[in-house]
Scaffold this motif. Sequence first.
Motif, mmCIF file in Angstrom:
data_model
loop_
_atom_site.group_PDB
_atom_site.id
_atom_site.type_symbol
_atom_site.label_atom_id
_atom_site.label_comp_id
_atom_site.label_asym_id
_atom_site.label_seq_id
_atom_site.Cartn_x
_atom_site.Cartn_y
_atom_site.Cartn_z
ATOM 1 N N LEU A 71 -3.900 7.859 9.419
ATOM 2 C CA LEU A 71 -3.790 7.905 7.954
ATOM 3 C C LEU A 71 -4.079 9.313 7.432
ATOM 4 C CD1 LEU A 71 -3.620 6.309 5.203
ATOM 5 C CD2 LEU A 71 -6.098 6.124 5.350
ATOM 6 N N GLN A 72 -5.135 9.903 7.947
ATOM 7 C CA GLN A 72 -5.552 11.199 7.414
ATOM 8 C C GLN A 72 -4.680 12.345 7.934
ATOM 9 O OE1 GLN A 72 -10.152 11.221 6.755
ATOM 10 N NE2 GLN A 72 -9.775 10.162 8.654
ATOM 11 N N THR A 75 -0.780 11.852 6.670
ATOM 12 C CA THR A 75 -0.575 12.098 5.243
ATOM 13 C C THR A 75 -0.935 13.535 4.880
ATOM 14 O OG1 THR A 75 -2.763 11.230 4.756
ATOM 15 C CG2 THR A 75 -0.926 9.709 4.553
ATOM 16 N N PRO B 130 -5.381 4.880 -0.924
ATOM 17 C CA PRO B 130 -4.297 5.526 -0.185
ATOM 18 C C PRO B 130 -3.079 4.609 -0.051
ATOM 19 C CG PRO B 130 -5.956 4.721 1.331
ATOM 20 C CD PRO B 130 -6.402 4.320 -0.030
ATOM 21 N N TYR B 131 -2.088 4.832 -0.863
ATOM 22 C CA TYR B 131 -0.845 4.068 -0.716
ATOM 23 C C TYR B 131 0.304 4.970 -1.152
ATOM 24 C CZ TYR B 131 -0.645 3.452 -5.755
ATOM 25 O OH TYR B 131 -0.555 3.697 -7.102
ATOM 26 N N TRP B 138 -1.950 12.747 -3.839
ATOM 27 C CA TRP B 138 -2.560 12.075 -2.689
ATOM 28 C C TRP B 138 -4.032 12.406 -2.699
ATOM 29 C CZ3 TRP B 138 -0.697 8.187 -0.197
ATOM 30 C CH2 TRP B 138 -1.264 7.770 1.010
ATOM 31 N N PHE B 141 -8.896 13.823 1.592
ATOM 32 C CA PHE B 141 -9.809 13.233 2.579
ATOM 33 C C PHE B 141 -11.000 14.131 2.887
ATOM 34 C CE2 PHE B 141 -5.948 10.751 3.636
ATOM 35 C CZ PHE B 141 -6.479 9.498 3.460
ATOM 36 N N THR B 146 -13.848 10.554 -1.959
ATOM 37 C CA THR B 146 -12.908 9.710 -1.212
ATOM 38 C C THR B 146 -13.646 8.971 -0.089
ATOM 39 O OG1 THR B 146 -11.117 11.228 -1.708
ATOM 40 C CG2 THR B 146 -10.772 9.743 0.147
#
Lengths: 168, 447
Positions: A71-72, A75, B130-131, B138, B141, B146
């Motif tokens: 995910l990290q 993205t 997160p989608y 976005w 992270f 977050t």
Amino acid sequence: MPEELVAVYADPDEALRVVLALRDRGVAGAQVSSPAAFPVVHEVEHTGHSRTLGWFALGGGLTGLGCAAALQVVTSRSLGLVVGGKPIVAWTAFGVVMFELTMLFAGATNFLALVLLSALARRRVARAVRDQVSSERIVVVVPLGGLDPQRRAAARGVLGDGLAEALP
Amino acid sequence: MTEASLAQIENDTVATMAGTTWRWWLGLAAAVSMVALGGWAWSTMLRQGLGITGLDEPVMWGALITTFVFFIGVSHSGTLVSAILFFTRSPLRAAIGRSAEAMTVFTILTAGLYPIVHIGRSWLFFYVLPYPNQRQLWMNFRSPLTWDVFAITSYVSVSALFLYMGMLPDLALLARRVRGWRRPLYRVLTLGFAGTDGEWRLFEKAYPIFAGVVIPLAVSVHSVVSWDFAMTLMPGWHSAIFAPYFVAGAIFSGIAVAVLLLSALRRGYRLQRYITAEHFDLLAKLLLAMSLVMTFVYATEFFMAFFRGSEAEAQLFRWRATGTYAPIFWGVVGCNSVAPLALFWSRVRRNLPALIVISALVTVGMWFERFLFIVTTLAHNYVAQNWGNYVPTLRESLICVGGLGWFLMLFLLFVKLFPCMAISESMQSRHAADAAAGAATPEASHA
């Protein structure tokens, strides 16, 4: 329906004595249903999948770890983030989310595995028997299939008054 | 008080769910009133914006974020303490574990509301999830904010599952016992658990694994919340000690709230037989130990502020103790460091009203402690021209009170719907205690 003897005991210690006495007389395969994890439930033979729960949890945890990393990393790479010269893939910063999802997935998988394996485990005991369990009713079931007449008689003798307590 | 038989344990626990006393109605009415007041205040904020709060440059985090941190802290100790008590086979667990776990779930659900309230445009909170979206935005992270989203979501999910898993054997018992609308509800919730030996064997393997997952997760969630502050370069916040400081504070406030809830349950449902003076004595010792840890942390923070040579930091800590917020500072010291010292005396530990007063002081003290370190750092930052003060408005305070009401309402509904004590575990403990007592007597040894 398999032939079996069903006996009910109010006292966990009495149920334990019965299970141990059955074993002494060579009557194997007794099953116990209990409202709590009294010592008697640890004395019966088990053929379940309890060891696999840890593997499920480990698998779930690794899946969570992989999902969090993907995910990290994916993205962060694909969205063209402005990172001011810092690394786009920042493992130190990503570690927190990876840890959280590892734990979340491990816990959730452990729970799911418990539910699924429990459903398999309780199929050995008939529903009518399971429904007899209450805070003062510990149910002992002795399958009679494969027992010679002598052992059947011994089992009846050991179960004693508990046989009369079982609901029809 | 005589010891309870196995059946009586079930009967007494079911009685807490069946009988609705005037005290319960009074508590629920008070909680719902607080929720209504808080809801009204929040609705005005949704219509008029953050201007109704006291937030203004330079203090943009105030009572709402304080309440968030406070509730996260309270949530911390329930599941954590329950899991630790499980591994240490403590007799405390059967009596207090269930309530403590429920407290965790409901406080974290309450805590999660406050960042959403605080952002002002609460309806856009999903921006932090997160989608794939068309906004070309976005989440970052690298941001502790977050991390918060992931940590809190994971913690609430795992805590709720931990609570639920522990209730499965009790729900199985209740599904066979109760009548009316509760019966189908419990039947569904048992997920088929019937108490067969195979199920118990699996349960006894799964539960320790889950407890092992919960403990590091509980520690991580409050560490992550501390990093919301510690990852900045602000004086008073940028400190390596913040994560353990938050974890210790969380356990401290959680134990205090647990004492308050348990004493109310004990009195309200006449559970003196199960929640005993010995249990409160143990909780009081734990409270005292955590108070000493907190005092040590406060002292370390001050020592480091003056020792490390940062003028801004030293000035901030001096201002905390002598400036605008000094009454709050000394109040916090009194509530968190001085008042619990009375627990060194066993007479105080065994005096429930005194323990309740000390726990209430600690609870209030911990809220103000969170308030103090959040607000003073922002109010007295590096830029002297940018210094200012903050006082929460009435409506802001009402939103905080509403959160407290929300938590109490959920907890009261929980004890009405589900067993507030672990029936199965209490039966197991009772049996083990009887067996140990029997083995200790000479007659039993002979037999």
